[in-house]
Design a protein around this motif. Structure first.
Motif, PDB file in Angstrom:
ATOM      1  N   ASP A 277       0.811  -1.121   0.246  1.00  0.00           N
ATOM      2  CA  ASP A 277      -0.234   0.010  -0.144  1.00  0.00           C
ATOM      3  C   ASP A 277       0.960   1.139   0.231  1.00  0.00           C
ATOM      4  O   ASP A 277       0.358   2.298  -0.209  1.00  0.00           O
ATOM      5  CB  ASP A 277      -1.141   0.059   1.210  1.00  0.00           C
ATOM      6  CG  ASP A 277      -2.040  -1.035   1.133  1.00  0.00           C
ATOM      7  OD1 ASP A 277      -1.846  -1.845   0.230  1.00  0.00           O
ATOM      8  OD2 ASP A 277      -3.028  -1.070   2.088  1.00  0.00           O
ATOM      9  N   SER A 278       2.262   1.122   0.489  1.00  0.00           N
ATOM     10  CA  SER A 278       2.857   2.463   0.429  1.00  0.00           C
ATOM     11  C   SER A 278       3.333   3.093  -1.000  1.00  0.00           C
ATOM     12  O   SER A 278       3.856   4.035  -1.368  1.00  0.00           O
ATOM     13  CB  SER A 278       4.177   2.167   1.177  1.00  0.00           C
ATOM     14  OG  SER A 278       4.817   1.235   0.790  1.00  0.00           O
ATOM     15  N   ILE A 279       3.155   1.963  -1.979  1.00  0.00           N
ATOM     16  CA  ILE A 279       3.823   2.461  -3.287  1.00  0.00           C
ATOM     17  C   ILE A 279       3.274   3.564  -3.782  1.00  0.00           C
ATOM     18  O   ILE A 279       3.950   4.298  -4.323  1.00  0.00           O
ATOM     19  CB  ILE A 279       3.703   1.119  -4.050  1.00  0.00           C
ATOM     20  CG1 ILE A 279       4.764  -0.151  -3.808  1.00  0.00           C
ATOM     21  CG2 ILE A 279       3.954   1.407  -5.619  1.00  0.00           C
ATOM     22  CD1 ILE A 279       6.178   0.255  -3.693  1.00  0.00           C
ATOM     23  N   PRO A 280       1.906   3.691  -4.093  1.00  0.00           N
ATOM     24  CA  PRO A 280       1.252   5.008  -4.645  1.00  0.00           C
ATOM     25  C   PRO A 280       1.838   6.340  -3.992  1.00  0.00           C
ATOM     26  O   PRO A 280       1.852   7.295  -4.647  1.00  0.00           O
ATOM     27  CB  PRO A 280      -0.254   4.893  -4.522  1.00  0.00           C
ATOM     28  CG  PRO A 280      -0.402   3.532  -4.351  1.00  0.00           C
ATOM     29  CD  PRO A 280       0.946   2.781  -3.472  1.00  0.00           C
ATOM     30  N   ALA A 281       2.009   6.243  -2.471  1.00  0.00           N
ATOM     31  CA  ALA A 281       2.637   7.290  -1.942  1.00  0.00           C
ATOM     32  C   ALA A 281       4.039   7.795  -2.119  1.00  0.00           C
ATOM     33  O   ALA A 281       4.460   8.934  -1.762  1.00  0.00           O
ATOM     34  CB  ALA A 281       2.122   7.355  -0.368  1.00  0.00           C
ATOM     35  N   ILE A 282       4.703   6.700  -2.951  1.00  0.00           N
ATOM     36  CA  ILE A 282       6.175   7.202  -3.305  1.00  0.00           C
ATOM     37  C   ILE A 282       6.254   6.949  -4.767  1.00  0.00           C
ATOM     38  O   ILE A 282       7.455   6.982  -5.202  1.00  0.00           O
ATOM     39  CB  ILE A 282       7.309   6.380  -2.473  1.00  0.00           C
ATOM     40  CG1 ILE A 282       6.629   4.727  -2.634  1.00  0.00           C
ATOM     41  CG2 ILE A 282       7.331   6.745  -0.890  1.00  0.00           C
ATOM     42  CD1 ILE A 282       7.936   3.883  -2.333  1.00  0.00           C
ATOM     43  N   ILE A 283       5.284   6.975  -5.413  1.00  0.00           N
ATOM     44  CA  ILE A 283       5.614   6.396  -6.969  1.00  0.00           C
ATOM     45  C   ILE A 283       6.304   7.247  -7.601  1.00  0.00           C
ATOM     46  O   ILE A 283       7.345   6.781  -8.088  1.00  0.00           O
ATOM     47  CB  ILE A 283       4.083   6.227  -7.698  1.00  0.00           C
ATOM     48  CG1 ILE A 283       4.366   5.358  -9.027  1.00  0.00           C
ATOM     49  CG2 ILE A 283       3.519   7.630  -7.861  1.00  0.00           C
ATOM     50  CD1 ILE A 283       4.360   4.184  -8.699  1.00  0.00           C
ATOM     51  N   ASP A 284       6.337   8.590  -7.408  1.00  0.00           N
ATOM     52  CA  ASP A 284       7.335   9.617  -8.243  1.00  0.00           C
ATOM     53  C   ASP A 284       8.622   9.594  -7.500  1.00  0.00           C
ATOM     54  O   ASP A 284       9.531  10.025  -8.259  1.00  0.00           O
ATOM     55  CB  ASP A 284       6.664  10.835  -8.151  1.00  0.00           C
ATOM     56  CG  ASP A 284       5.491  11.034  -9.044  1.00  0.00           C
ATOM     57  OD1 ASP A 284       5.250  10.100  -9.945  1.00  0.00           O
ATOM     58  OD2 ASP A 284       4.392  11.640  -8.989  1.00  0.00           O
ATOM     59  N   GLU A 285       8.686   9.074  -6.328  1.00  0.00           N
ATOM     60  CA  GLU A 285      10.173   9.116  -5.734  1.00  0.00           C
ATOM     61  C   GLU A 285      10.974   7.949  -5.776  1.00  0.00           C
ATOM     62  O   GLU A 285      11.988   7.959  -5.306  1.00  0.00           O
ATOM     63  CB  GLU A 285      10.057   9.404  -4.373  1.00  0.00           C
ATOM     64  CG  GLU A 285       9.404  10.980  -3.814  1.00  0.00           C
ATOM     65  CD  GLU A 285       8.138  11.267  -4.502  1.00  0.00           C
ATOM     66  OE1 GLU A 285       7.994  12.287  -5.057  1.00  0.00           O
ATOM     67  OE2 GLU A 285       7.034  10.653  -3.974  1.00  0.00           O
ATOM     68  N   ILE A 286      10.409   6.962  -6.557  1.00  0.00           N
ATOM     69  CA  ILE A 286      11.102   5.514  -6.610  1.00  0.00           C
ATOM     70  C   ILE A 286      12.613   5.458  -7.188  1.00  0.00           C
ATOM     71  O   ILE A 286      13.423   4.974  -6.862  1.00  0.00           O
ATOM     72  CB  ILE A 286      10.156   4.286  -7.008  1.00  0.00           C
ATOM     73  CG1 ILE A 286       9.039   4.176  -5.999  1.00  0.00           C
ATOM     74  CG2 ILE A 286      11.021   3.091  -7.291  1.00  0.00           C
ATOM     75  CD1 ILE A 286       7.892   3.103  -6.241  1.00  0.00           C
ATOM     76  N   PRO A 287      12.417   6.257  -8.378  1.00  0.00           N
ATOM     77  CA  PRO A 287      13.902   6.368  -8.661  1.00  0.00           C
ATOM     78  C   PRO A 287      15.125   6.824  -7.858  1.00  0.00           C
ATOM     79  O   PRO A 287      16.062   6.547  -7.773  1.00  0.00           O
ATOM     80  CB  PRO A 287      13.704   7.264 -10.192  1.00  0.00           C
ATOM     81  CG  PRO A 287      12.141   6.978 -10.455  1.00  0.00           C
ATOM     82  CD  PRO A 287      11.513   7.019  -9.046  1.00  0.00           C
ATOM     83  N   LEU A 288      14.660   8.100  -7.079  1.00  0.00           N
ATOM     84  CA  LEU A 288      15.575   8.421  -6.157  1.00  0.00           C
ATOM     85  C   LEU A 288      15.825   7.710  -4.902  1.00  0.00           C
ATOM     86  O   LEU A 288      16.853   7.340  -4.691  1.00  0.00           O
ATOM     87  CB  LEU A 288      14.766   9.596  -5.345  1.00  0.00           C
ATOM     88  CG  LEU A 288      14.918  11.113  -6.436  1.00  0.00           C
ATOM     89  CD1 LEU A 288      14.208  11.970  -5.729  1.00  0.00           C
ATOM     90  CD2 LEU A 288      16.559  11.497  -6.242  1.00  0.00           C
ATOM     91  N   LEU A 289      14.600   6.764  -4.671  1.00  0.00           N
ATOM     92  CA  LEU A 289      14.971   5.800  -3.709  1.00  0.00           C
ATOM     93  C   LEU A 289      16.041   4.783  -4.009  1.00  0.00           C
ATOM     94  O   LEU A 289      16.654   4.213  -3.283  1.00  0.00           O
ATOM     95  CB  LEU A 289      13.565   5.026  -3.188  1.00  0.00           C
ATOM     96  CG  LEU A 289      12.849   5.394  -1.872  1.00  0.00           C
ATOM     97  CD1 LEU A 289      11.604   4.672  -1.888  1.00  0.00           C
ATOM     98  CD2 LEU A 289      13.628   5.520  -0.827  1.00  0.00           C
ATOM     99  N   ALA A 290      15.811   4.330  -5.206  1.00  0.00           N
ATOM    100  CA  ALA A 290      16.784   3.372  -5.771  1.00  0.00           C
ATOM    101  C   ALA A 290      18.337   3.729  -5.905  1.00  0.00           C
ATOM    102  O   ALA A 290      18.992   3.160  -5.416  1.00  0.00           O
ATOM    103  CB  ALA A 290      16.215   3.102  -7.268  1.00  0.00           C
ATOM    104  N   VAL A 291      18.393   5.031  -5.920  1.00  0.00           N
ATOM    105  CA  VAL A 291      19.626   5.454  -6.052  1.00  0.00           C
ATOM    106  C   VAL A 291      20.246   5.670  -4.717  1.00  0.00           C
ATOM    107  O   VAL A 291      21.244   5.070  -4.318  1.00  0.00           O
ATOM    108  CB  VAL A 291      19.709   7.061  -6.607  1.00  0.00           C
ATOM    109  CG1 VAL A 291      21.163   7.677  -6.616  1.00  0.00           C
ATOM    110  CG2 VAL A 291      19.305   7.190  -8.176  1.00  0.00           C
ATOM    111  N   ILE A 292      19.264   6.020  -3.916  1.00  0.00           N
ATOM    112  CA  ILE A 292      19.850   6.158  -2.364  1.00  0.00           C
ATOM    113  C   ILE A 292      19.961   4.649  -1.802  1.00  0.00           C
ATOM    114  O   ILE A 292      21.275   4.551  -1.330  1.00  0.00           O
ATOM    115  CB  ILE A 292      18.354   6.622  -1.327  1.00  0.00           C
ATOM    116  CG1 ILE A 292      18.445   8.115  -1.701  1.00  0.00           C
ATOM    117  CG2 ILE A 292      18.872   6.510   0.157  1.00  0.00           C
ATOM    118  CD1 ILE A 292      17.219   8.764  -1.107  1.00  0.00           C
ATOM    119  N   ALA A 293      19.306   3.747  -2.367  1.00  0.00           N
ATOM    120  CA  ALA A 293      19.572   2.194  -1.893  1.00  0.00           C
ATOM    121  C   ALA A 293      20.740   1.576  -2.174  1.00  0.00           C
ATOM    122  O   ALA A 293      21.459   0.988  -1.739  1.00  0.00           O
ATOM    123  CB  ALA A 293      18.492   1.390  -2.534  1.00  0.00           C
TER     124      ALA A 293
END
Ligand code: S3P
Length: 451
Positions: free
Chosen positions: A331-347
């Protein structure tokens, strides 16, 4: 195609004010078409996407007076005009989907299209429920733009969203508003609620009800109690009653959280950084990126919280520090959908493997963002595995400067600019002009931090 070179940056310190929120700006522009009086918008978003919504307003008979980021929108005299020319929404899915709802609801004949990326994106998700409302609407055979709307006897709808999409929800609400029928949209997973908030701010009786769990005696074990929901089909119901009117007024747009997210990421990736982002929109349907980063151990503080025109706003303070990995799904995915590329870089810099699943929607954005992230992180030396609905990123990699392909997508260009600023050597972003759709000053803002 433009190329931009990013060199490694040392600690980022300072205060940033990001441009106005894109989602709220689009909504303000398009809703002005249905207002009974002019709408003044302060801090209207920069960039081509929101300019497309202003062009559409003009094409439909509205008046747009713009002075910097202040926009005065006067509704069309005598109602919406049929546009004889095709409305070109450029790269903007929000313009296309929301405006189609509005025009189909109003029974206006129009043809809407966009650039090559937008013409590949799925539109059946709005065509199908709009047809249930008896709207006249057609798409290309593949269910993609161009979309054509026409006159129709619109009927009310009560609809459970099959895809978690704020654009679909908003298209239906705008169709209801333009036609004067009741619309109920039910969501299994909550998506951004800017339309609902703006409708309320402009005088509409739009309400949201949550299906809260009830505590009952467990029939299998009468000594225990358990929580049940009356239904599992949806969590929230958004109701727009029939015959709602929008008065004009003023909308003060907060800073765009998704643009701010780039600077949050840079602050967390570059040793010694300390950044304060002023006046950012903090709507909880948008800020899960911060919640998740805090769960990973990030030092992020929210200060000066306030409410502006129905939207939470505040300052975000970010301090560099190492992060732990996390599995992100559901359920958390829609609330971060536009930030996932950034999360991937951070990860890629976390101490362990980060897994992101249930994010297949990323494949239907301005580019296939799963493929784009995998291709570009690999180019920078990161080990990353691809799933149909996400990726697994091995942390602890040394980021190396590389040739990055933006795939014409602003979020990919910005996320990998941040990666480039944290990487060793030189990174070249090809197709860097993509940033102009949401943040034309992005490279200047980043370079402003170079000491
Ligand atoms: C948006 C909703 C989201 C988001 C997009 C903007 C909006 O799209 O990804 O950048 O303004 O409603 P979906 O509704 O298609 O998920």
């Amino acid at each position: 195609m433009a190329e931009t070179t990013i060199k490694r940056m040392s600690k980022l310190t300072g205060v940033v004010t990001v441009p106005g929120d894109k989602s709220i700006s689009h909504r303000a522009a398009l809703l002005s078409l249905l207002c009974t009086a002019p709408l003044e918008v302060n801090n209207y978003a920069e960039g081509d996407d929101c300019a497309r919504s202003l062009d559409a307003v003009r094409a439909l008979g509205g008046t747009v007076e713009q002075e910097g980021n202040r926009v005065r929108l006067t509704p069309p005299v005598g109602g919406l005009k049929t546009s004889s020319e095709t409305i070109d929404c450029g790269n903007s899915g929000t313009t296309l989907r929301l405006l189609t709802g509005l025009l189909a609801g109003a029974g206006i004949s129009a043809r809407l299209t966009g650039d090559a990326s937008l013409r590949r994106r799925p539109m059946q998700r709005i065509v199908e429920p709009l047809r249930r409302m008896n709207a006249t609407i057609s798409a290309a055979p593949e269910g993609t733009p161009p979309l054509v709307t026409g006159p129709g006897e619109i009927i009310p709808i009560d609809y459970i969203l099959p895809v978690a999409s704020a654009q679909v929800k908003s298209a239906l609400l705008l169709a209801g508003l333009a036609s004067g029928v009741q619309v109920i949209v039910r969501e299994k997973i909550v998506t951004r609620d800017h339309t609902e908030r703006l409708l309320q701010h402009l005088g509409c009786a739009c309400t949201t009800e949550e299906v809260t769990p009830e505590t009952i005696v467990d029939p299998d074990d009468p000594r225990r109690k358990k929580k049940i929901r009356a239904t599992d089909e949806y969590r929230t119901s958004v109701t727009l009653p029939a015959r709602q009117m929008l008065v004009g007024g003023t909308v003060d747009v907060p800073g765009d959280f998704s643009t701010a997210a780039n600077f949050i990421a840079a602050g967390l990736l570059i040793r010694g950084s300390h950044i304060i982002l002023k006046g950012v929109g903090l709507n909880s349907t948008r800020t899960a990126f911060v919640t998740i980063l805090k769960q990973m151990g990030a030092e992020i503080a929210i200060k000066n919280r306030t409410i502006v025109c129905g939207e939470p706003v505040g300052d975000i303070e970010v301090t560099y520090g190492p992060l732990k990995p996390r599995k992100i799904s559901g359920d958390s995915i829609p609330a971060i959908i536009d930030e996932i590329p950034l999360l991937a870089v951070i990860a890629s810099q976390n101490e362990g493997t980060t897994i992101i699943r249930d994010a297949e929607e990323l494949r239907y954005k301005e580019s296939d963002r799963i493929a784009a992230v995998v291709r570009n992180l690999k180019a920078m030396g990161v080990k990353i595995g691809e799933f149909p609905d996400g990726f697994a990123i091995e942390g602890g990699a040394e980021l190396n400067g590389a040739e990055i392909d933006s795939f014409g997508d602003h979020r990919i260009a910005m996320a990998f600019t941040v990666a480039g600023a944290a990487a060793h050597g030189k990174t070249v972003i090809s197709g860097s002009e993509a940033v102009t759709v949401s943040c034309p000053r992005f490279f200047t803002m980043v370079e402003g931090f170079r000491s």
